[in-house]
Write an enzyme that holds these catalytic residues in place. Structure first.
Site, PDB file in Angstrom:
ATOM      1  N   HIS A 130       9.177  -9.367   0.746  1.00  0.00           N
ATOM      2  CA  HIS A 130       9.080  -8.362  -0.029  1.00  0.00           C
ATOM      3  C   HIS A 130       9.775  -8.494  -1.130  1.00  0.00           C
ATOM      4  O   HIS A 130      10.973  -8.884  -1.159  1.00  0.00           O
ATOM      5  CB  HIS A 130       9.760  -7.123   0.767  1.00  0.00           C
ATOM      6  CG  HIS A 130       9.103  -6.451   2.253  1.00  0.00           C
ATOM      7  ND1 HIS A 130       8.335  -5.352   2.130  1.00  0.00           N
ATOM      8  CD2 HIS A 130       9.128  -6.958   3.272  1.00  0.00           C
ATOM      9  CE1 HIS A 130       7.867  -5.268   3.372  1.00  0.00           C
ATOM     10  NE2 HIS A 130       8.284  -6.148   4.214  1.00  0.00           N
TER      11      HIS A 130
ATOM     12  N   GLU B 210       6.733  -4.664  10.812  1.00  0.00           N
ATOM     13  CA  GLU B 210       5.570  -3.864  11.540  1.00  0.00           C
ATOM     14  C   GLU B 210       4.144  -4.747  11.434  1.00  0.00           C
ATOM     15  O   GLU B 210       3.393  -4.831  12.490  1.00  0.00           O
ATOM     16  CB  GLU B 210       5.017  -2.890  10.509  1.00  0.00           C
ATOM     17  CG  GLU B 210       5.922  -1.619  10.353  1.00  0.00           C
ATOM     18  CD  GLU B 210       5.584  -0.547   9.388  1.00  0.00           C
ATOM     19  OE1 GLU B 210       4.561  -0.692   8.725  1.00  0.00           O
ATOM     20  OE2 GLU B 210       6.414   0.329   8.921  1.00  0.00           O
ATOM     21  N   VAL B 211       4.072  -5.612  10.482  1.00  0.00           N
ATOM     22  CA  VAL B 211       3.034  -6.801  10.227  1.00  0.00           C
ATOM     23  C   VAL B 211       3.367  -8.146  10.755  1.00  0.00           C
ATOM     24  O   VAL B 211       4.068  -8.609  10.230  1.00  0.00           O
ATOM     25  CB  VAL B 211       2.296  -6.925   8.947  1.00  0.00           C
ATOM     26  CG1 VAL B 211       1.184  -7.739   9.036  1.00  0.00           C
ATOM     27  CG2 VAL B 211       1.840  -5.439   8.533  1.00  0.00           C
TER      28      VAL B 211
ATOM     29  N   ILE C 180       0.720  -1.363   0.104  1.00  0.00           N
ATOM     30  CA  ILE C 180       0.091  -0.033   0.150  1.00  0.00           C
ATOM     31  C   ILE C 180       0.907   1.236   0.056  1.00  0.00           C
ATOM     32  O   ILE C 180       0.392   2.245  -0.342  1.00  0.00           O
ATOM     33  CB  ILE C 180      -1.117  -0.102   1.133  1.00  0.00           C
ATOM     34  CG1 ILE C 180      -2.141   0.913   0.993  1.00  0.00           C
ATOM     35  CG2 ILE C 180      -0.321   0.247   2.436  1.00  0.00           C
ATOM     36  CD1 ILE C 180      -3.472   0.470   1.984  1.00  0.00           C
TER      37      ILE C 180
ATOM     38  N   ASN D 131      11.681  -8.842   6.982  1.00  0.00           N
ATOM     39  CA  ASN D 131      11.898  -7.911   8.241  1.00  0.00           C
ATOM     40  C   ASN D 131      11.577  -9.023   9.103  1.00  0.00           C
ATOM     41  O   ASN D 131      10.573  -9.698   9.253  1.00  0.00           O
ATOM     42  CB  ASN D 131      11.128  -6.602   8.281  1.00  0.00           C
ATOM     43  CG  ASN D 131      11.857  -5.718   7.294  1.00  0.00           C
ATOM     44  OD1 ASN D 131      12.898  -5.672   6.996  1.00  0.00           O
ATOM     45  ND2 ASN D 131      10.884  -4.754   6.740  1.00  0.00           N
TER      46      ASN D 131
ATOM     47  N   HIS E 159       6.092 -12.125   5.639  1.00  0.00           N
ATOM     48  CA  HIS E 159       5.828 -11.702   4.246  1.00  0.00           C
ATOM     49  C   HIS E 159       7.171 -11.316   3.579  1.00  0.00           C
ATOM     50  O   HIS E 159       7.983 -11.058   4.387  1.00  0.00           O
ATOM     51  CB  HIS E 159       4.865 -10.464   4.059  1.00  0.00           C
ATOM     52  CG  HIS E 159       5.226  -9.290   5.132  1.00  0.00           C
ATOM     53  ND1 HIS E 159       5.127  -9.551   6.285  1.00  0.00           N
ATOM     54  CD2 HIS E 159       5.927  -8.294   4.955  1.00  0.00           C
ATOM     55  CE1 HIS E 159       5.310  -8.405   7.014  1.00  0.00           C
ATOM     56  NE2 HIS E 159       5.920  -7.733   6.137  1.00  0.00           N
TER      57      HIS E 159
HETATM   58  P1  5GP Z   1       7.041  -5.198   7.444  1.00  0.00           P
HETATM   59  O1  5GP Z   1       7.567  -3.803   7.901  1.00  0.00           O
HETATM   60  O2  5GP Z   1       5.970  -5.775   8.455  1.00  0.00           O
HETATM   61  O3  5GP Z   1       8.057  -5.874   6.924  1.00  0.00           O
HETATM   62  O4  5GP Z   1       6.014  -4.658   6.201  1.00  0.00           O
HETATM   63  C1  5GP Z   1       4.824  -4.447   5.919  1.00  0.00           C
HETATM   64  C2  5GP Z   1       4.253  -3.914   4.742  1.00  0.00           C
HETATM   65  O5  5GP Z   1       3.120  -3.847   4.742  1.00  0.00           O
HETATM   66  C3  5GP Z   1       4.904  -2.360   4.635  1.00  0.00           C
HETATM   67  O6  5GP Z   1       5.648  -2.056   3.546  1.00  0.00           O
HETATM   68  C4  5GP Z   1       3.349  -1.695   4.444  1.00  0.00           C
HETATM   69  O7  5GP Z   1       3.307  -0.618   3.730  1.00  0.00           O
HETATM   70  C5  5GP Z   1       2.361  -3.071   4.091  1.00  0.00           C
HETATM   71  N1  5GP Z   1       1.029  -2.758   4.531  1.00  0.00           N
HETATM   72  C6  5GP Z   1       0.674  -2.593   6.025  1.00  0.00           C
HETATM   73  N2  5GP Z   1      -0.763  -2.423   5.775  1.00  0.00           N
HETATM   74  C7  5GP Z   1      -1.103  -2.781   4.446  1.00  0.00           C
HETATM   75  C8  5GP Z   1      -2.411  -2.714   4.003  1.00  0.00           C
HETATM   76  O8  5GP Z   1      -3.452  -2.645   4.530  1.00  0.00           O
HETATM   77  N3  5GP Z   1      -2.433  -3.118   2.660  1.00  0.00           N
HETATM   78  C9  5GP Z   1      -1.335  -3.397   1.897  1.00  0.00           C
HETATM   79  N4  5GP Z   1      -1.501  -3.653   0.581  1.00  0.00           N
HETATM   80  N5  5GP Z   1      -0.073  -3.265   2.150  1.00  0.00           N
HETATM   81  C10 5GP Z   1      -0.023  -2.929   3.791  1.00  0.00           C
END
Ligand code: 5GP
Length: 105
Positions: free
Chosen positions: A100, A93-94, A30, A85, A98
């Protein structure tokens, strides 16, 4: 606790879906940090790479295989980044693993 990605998988939250099979979904990030920024997400809820188990090895192989296939389809095999991450102190963050896939090609 379910993550936002489980809500996306269950269609409770909209997203831009690029690929899906029975065990994996791929969506556009997003807030893209590159020209192409996809998230390769297993449907199984695994919080972080620290929680991976031996039985997840086929799933991990499938995630990387899908990344490779998408890179071919998107014609970016010359250069792309794949990364996880891990943990809040590792920029995650999530809390649902996942991969990337990013490229500026
Ligand atoms: P992390 O920091 O956990 O490795 O990456 C989480 C990613 O999920 C971030 O790059 C963030 O922009 C993306 N993200 C968070 N919430 C959403 C969402 O509701 N929809 C989509 N498509 N991406 C999201």
């Amino acid at each position: 606790m379910s993550s936002i990605f489980t809500k996306i998988i269950n269609r409770e939250i909209p997203s831009d879906i690029v690929f899906e099979n029975e065990s994996i979904i791929v969506i556009k990030d997003i807030f893209p940090k590159a020209k192409i920024h996809l998230l390769i997400i297993p449907k199984k809820e695994i919080a972080t790479i620290n929680d991976l188990q031996e039985t997840d090895k086929e799933l991990l192989f499938d995630m990387f295989s899908i990344a490779k296939k998408l890179a071919q389809d998107l014609q970016i095999t010359e250069g792309y980044q794949l990364h996880f991450n891990v943990g809040p102190k590792g920029w995650q963050e999530v809390m649902h693993i996942h991969l990337h896939l990013m490229s500026d090609l």
